[in-house]
Write an enzyme that holds these catalytic residues in place. Structure first.
Site, PDB file in Angstrom:
ATOM      1  N   CYS A  66      -0.861  -7.204   3.133  1.00 39.64           N
ATOM      2  CA  CYS A  66      -0.711  -6.417   4.216  1.00 39.64           C
ATOM      3  C   CYS A  66       0.614  -5.940   3.121  1.00 39.64           C
ATOM      4  O   CYS A  66       1.681  -5.319   3.186  1.00 39.64           O
ATOM      5  CB  CYS A  66      -0.476  -6.529   4.978  1.00 39.64           C
ATOM      6  SG  CYS A  66       0.453  -8.148   5.920  1.00 39.64           S
ATOM      7  N   HIS A 103      12.940 -11.496  17.131  1.00 41.43           N
ATOM      8  CA  HIS A 103      11.907 -10.570  16.179  1.00 41.43           C
ATOM      9  C   HIS A 103      11.325 -11.750  14.989  1.00 41.43           C
ATOM     10  O   HIS A 103      11.753 -11.833  14.191  1.00 41.43           O
ATOM     11  CB  HIS A 103      12.233  -9.742  16.020  1.00 41.43           C
ATOM     12  CG  HIS A 103      11.830  -7.753  15.217  1.00 41.43           C
ATOM     13  ND1 HIS A 103      10.611  -7.734  15.854  1.00 41.43           N
ATOM     14  CD2 HIS A 103      11.420  -7.850  14.210  1.00 41.43           C
ATOM     15  CE1 HIS A 103       9.798  -7.273  15.451  1.00 41.43           C
ATOM     16  NE2 HIS A 103      10.134  -7.443  13.808  1.00 41.43           N
ATOM     17  N   HIS A 106       4.722  -8.133  14.525  1.00 36.93           N
ATOM     18  CA  HIS A 106       3.818  -7.549  15.094  1.00 36.93           C
ATOM     19  C   HIS A 106       2.546  -8.059  14.813  1.00 36.93           C
ATOM     20  O   HIS A 106       2.238  -8.491  14.085  1.00 36.93           O
ATOM     21  CB  HIS A 106       4.026  -5.807  14.993  1.00 36.93           C
ATOM     22  CG  HIS A 106       5.475  -5.239  14.971  1.00 36.93           C
ATOM     23  ND1 HIS A 106       5.908  -5.337  14.231  1.00 36.93           N
ATOM     24  CD2 HIS A 106       5.414  -4.872  16.289  1.00 36.93           C
ATOM     25  CE1 HIS A 106       7.143  -4.539  14.694  1.00 36.93           C
ATOM     26  NE2 HIS A 106       7.428  -3.996  15.958  1.00 36.93           N
ATOM     27  N   ASP A 114     -12.160 -11.461   8.574  1.00 37.83           N
ATOM     28  CA  ASP A 114     -12.877 -12.469   8.477  1.00 37.83           C
ATOM     29  C   ASP A 114     -12.442 -13.801   8.594  1.00 37.83           C
ATOM     30  O   ASP A 114     -12.268 -14.508   8.314  1.00 37.83           O
ATOM     31  CB  ASP A 114     -13.804 -12.896   7.161  1.00 37.83           C
ATOM     32  CG  ASP A 114     -14.928 -13.611   7.884  1.00 37.83           C
ATOM     33  OD1 ASP A 114     -15.623 -13.938   8.103  1.00 37.83           O
ATOM     34  OD2 ASP A 114     -15.587 -13.940   6.010  1.00 37.83           O
ATOM     35  N   ARG A 120      -4.057 -10.246  13.940  1.00 37.72           N
ATOM     36  CA  ARG A 120      -3.158 -10.787  12.163  1.00 37.72           C
ATOM     37  C   ARG A 120      -2.242 -10.460  12.938  1.00 37.72           C
ATOM     38  O   ARG A 120      -1.290  -9.299  13.026  1.00 37.72           O
ATOM     39  CB  ARG A 120      -3.551  -9.121  11.310  1.00 37.72           C
ATOM     40  CG  ARG A 120      -2.397  -9.722  10.283  1.00 37.72           C
ATOM     41  CD  ARG A 120      -3.350  -8.632   9.446  1.00 37.72           C
ATOM     42  NE  ARG A 120      -2.664  -7.124   9.676  1.00 37.72           N
ATOM     43  CZ  ARG A 120      -1.802  -5.969   9.266  1.00 37.72           C
ATOM     44  NH1 ARG A 120      -0.875  -6.706   8.871  1.00 37.72           N
ATOM     45  NH2 ARG A 120      -1.715  -5.117  10.510  1.00 37.72           N
ATOM     46  N   CYS A 122       1.395  -9.864  11.906  1.00 38.99           N
ATOM     47  CA  CYS A 122       2.135  -9.608  10.972  1.00 38.99           C
ATOM     48  C   CYS A 122       3.227 -10.147  10.666  1.00 38.99           C
ATOM     49  O   CYS A 122       3.955  -9.525  11.349  1.00 38.99           O
ATOM     50  CB  CYS A 122       1.549  -8.067  10.464  1.00 38.99           C
ATOM     51  SG  CYS A 122       2.463  -7.924   8.977  1.00 38.99           S
TER      52      CYS A 122
END
Length: 135
Positions: A66, A103, A106, A114, A120, A122
Site C-alpha cells: 500500500c 498521529h 489509520h 492473509d 491493517r 497503515c
C-alpha cells in the site's frame, strides 16, 4: 518523567522536524512508497518517533503493498488510541500513540489480507523509529 500530553505545539516544533511535526502533530500523511520503513524486514520494535513509546513489533508487520508500513496488530491495545476520523470525505479510524497522542496513521478492517487479524494498521514511517533486535 515527561507528560507528553502537556507539551505545547511550540515545544513539539522544537523537538521534531517540520515533516515529523506535520504528520505526528497535525495528522498529515507522508507520500506513499517513500518512508524508510515501508519495505524494511529488519526484526525489532517500532516506537513512536515523538515520545519513544513502543508500539509495534516486526513480527506483526506485513507487506500490504500500500506504500506505508502495515501491521496486523499493535504491541498491546493500550499502546494506541483508535478514534473515528471523518476528514477528507471518508470515514476511517485514526491511530494515535496513547502516550503522547501523536498521529500515527489509520487502521482498516475487512481487506482480506492473509494475517491473523482482519486489520491493517497503515502507519506513516515518519511516525516511527525502529530499534533492531540484537542477534
Amino acid at each position: 518523567m515527561t507528560d507528553f500530553k502537556l507539551i505545547s505545539d511550540t515545544e513539539w516544533r522544537q523537538r521534531l522536524t517540520p515533516e515529523e511535526f506535520h504528520v505526528l502533530r497535525q495528522a498529515g500523511t507522508e507520500p506513499p512508497h517513500v518512508g524508510e520503513y515501508t519495505d524494511t524486514t529488519t526484526e525489532g520494535v517500532y516506537s513512536c518517533r515523538a515520545c519513544g513509546a513502543e508500539l509495534f513489533r516486526s513480527d506483526e508487520k506485513f507487506d500490504a503493498r500500500c506504500g506505508w508500513p502495515s501491521f496486523f496488530s499493535p504491541l498491546a491495545g493500550d499502546r494506541i488510541i483508535e478514534r473515528r476520523d471523518i476528514s477528507h470525505g471518508m470515514v476511517r479510524v485514526e491511530v494515535l500513540c496513547a502516550n503522547c497522542e501523536s498521529h500515527l496513521g489509520h487502521v482498516f478492517e475487512g481487506e482480506g489480507y492473509d494475517t491473523p487479524t482482519d486489520l491493517r494498521y497503515c502507519i506513516n514511517s515518519i511516525s516511527l523509529t525502529l530499534e533492531p533486535q540484537e542477534k
